[in-house]
Design a protein around this motif. Structure first.
Motif, PDB file in Angstrom:
ATOM      1  N   PRO A 190       0.825  -1.214   0.000  1.00 52.05           N
ATOM      2  CA  PRO A 190       0.000   0.000   0.000  1.00 52.05           C
ATOM      3  C   PRO A 190       0.857   1.261   0.000  1.00 52.05           C
ATOM      4  O   PRO A 190       1.969   1.271   0.532  1.00 52.05           O
ATOM      5  N   SER A 248       0.653   3.858   1.695  1.00 51.70           N
ATOM      6  CA  SER A 248       0.956   4.357   3.041  1.00 51.70           C
ATOM      7  C   SER A 248       2.211   3.737   3.627  1.00 51.70           C
ATOM      8  O   SER A 248       2.814   4.291   4.558  1.00 51.70           O
ATOM      9  N   THR A 288      -3.176   5.843   8.375  1.00 53.30           N
ATOM     10  CA  THR A 288      -3.851   4.861   7.537  1.00 53.30           C
ATOM     11  C   THR A 288      -3.897   3.534   8.285  1.00 53.30           C
ATOM     12  O   THR A 288      -2.900   3.128   8.899  1.00 53.30           O
ATOM     13  N   VAL A 294      -3.915  -0.394   8.379  1.00 50.66           N
ATOM     14  CA  VAL A 294      -3.398  -1.474   7.538  1.00 50.66           C
ATOM     15  C   VAL A 294      -3.493  -2.801   8.275  1.00 50.66           C
ATOM     16  O   VAL A 294      -3.191  -2.883   9.461  1.00 50.66           O
ATOM     17  N   ALA A 335      -2.993  -5.108   3.393  1.00 51.84           N
ATOM     18  CA  ALA A 335      -4.249  -4.547   2.887  1.00 51.84           C
ATOM     19  C   ALA A 335      -4.543  -3.225   3.601  1.00 51.84           C
ATOM     20  O   ALA A 335      -4.566  -3.181   4.827  1.00 51.84           O
ATOM     21  N   LYS A 336      -4.742  -2.176   2.821  1.00 49.46           N
ATOM     22  CA  LYS A 336      -5.147  -0.885   3.367  1.00 49.46           C
ATOM     23  C   LYS A 336      -6.633  -0.949   3.669  1.00 49.46           C
ATOM     24  O   LYS A 336      -7.440  -1.356   2.834  1.00 49.46           O
ATOM     25  N   LYS A 337      -7.009  -0.541   4.892  1.00 49.72           N
ATOM     26  CA  LYS A 337      -8.406  -0.625   5.290  1.00 49.72           C
ATOM     27  C   LYS A 337      -9.125   0.714   5.185  1.00 49.72           C
ATOM     28  O   LYS A 337     -10.192   0.807   4.650  1.00 49.72           O
TER      29      LYS A 337
END
Length: 250
Positions: free
Chosen positions: A189, A191, A223, A225, A240-242
């Motif tokens: 990601p 971030s 962010t 994650v 995975a970016k949430k």
């Protein structure tokens, strides 16, 4: 398994001060898998040590032993510890490392550990680590990490003889802090491409580790994650970016 050592039977103690046998052992190179096989047997419930303990069950217990073990290097699966020093207390069916210090992945680790024999050996570890190199940690997952250092704490319990049994049975927890880091890769990601701080808490079970809802910070922006790691050689990491919070968070 070869090394050099000394044994002091403690016969020169002056009463009433008690003292028992003590020892020192040094290894140039030590492989934990080979050491376990030598002491406990490999993938077998009935081992030389367990059989001997069973035969001695009706006799007085073994004298307690205290000692210090050092090793230039210790191989623990995919990890290699350097300059290892451990203070041990040994009983008939239990060994406790009251203190362990070693170099690990460019940093240091300090902790305690224990081993209990029985139908299957049970290992417990409680440790803190500081100054780990992201470059070296990233290599464990065949990824390019850089910047800053990693630190944290963790606990782990392992049961069994084979490497698979040990990994599958390993419940534990991990807290980490990574400051001033960056990760490279198609599945990383944005971030995590560059950040000021990534703290996280993970649970370990069944040969895997899960980091849920960790907050990655860059400036005032955060962010969330998630991360999943499957242990192996190399380990498999999925990120995975949430969600992203608005700027201005603390």
């Amino acid at each position: 398994v070869t090394g050099t050592g000394t044994l002091d039977l403690g016969e020169s103690c002056d009463p009433p001060t008690p003292c028992g046998p003590s020892f020192t052992v040094h290894f140039a190179e030590l492989n934990a898998k080979k050491l376990q096989a030598a002491l406990l047997g490999a993938k077998k419930n009935e081992t030389v040590l367990s059989s001997l303990l069973a035969r001695l069950s009706s006799t007085p217990p073994w004298p307690e032993l205290d000692g210090r073990v050092t090793a230039d290097s210790l191989v623990l699966g995919v990890f290699t510890l350097t300059d290892v020093a451990a203070d041990l207390h040994i009983q008939a069916s239990r060994a406790e490392a009251k203190s362990i210090d070693a170099g690990l992945l460019g940093g240091t680790v300090h902790g305690t550990a224990s081993l209990e024999t029985g139908d299957k050996p049970v290992y417990k570890l409680d440790a803190s680590f500081t100054g780990l190199s992201p470059v070296e940690v990233g290599r464990l997952a065949a990824m390019r990490w850089s910047g800053g250092t990693l630190g944290g704490t963790g606990t782990l319990q392992l049961t069994g003889y084979s490497e698979k049994d040990l990994l599958d049975s390993a419940p534990g927890t991990l807290h980490f802090d990574w400051r001033g880091g960056d990760m490279a890769g198609v599945a990383v990601p944005a971030s995590l491409a560059r950040f000021d701080l990534w703290p996280g808490d993970a649970s370990v079970a069944h040969g895997a580790m899960k980091v849920s809802a960790s907050k990655v910070k860059r400036g005032t922006h955060k962010t969330t994650v998630d991360a999943d790691v499957t242990f192996g050689s190399p380990a498999k990491l999925s990120l995975a970016k949430k969600a992203a919070a608005a700027g201005g968070g603390k």
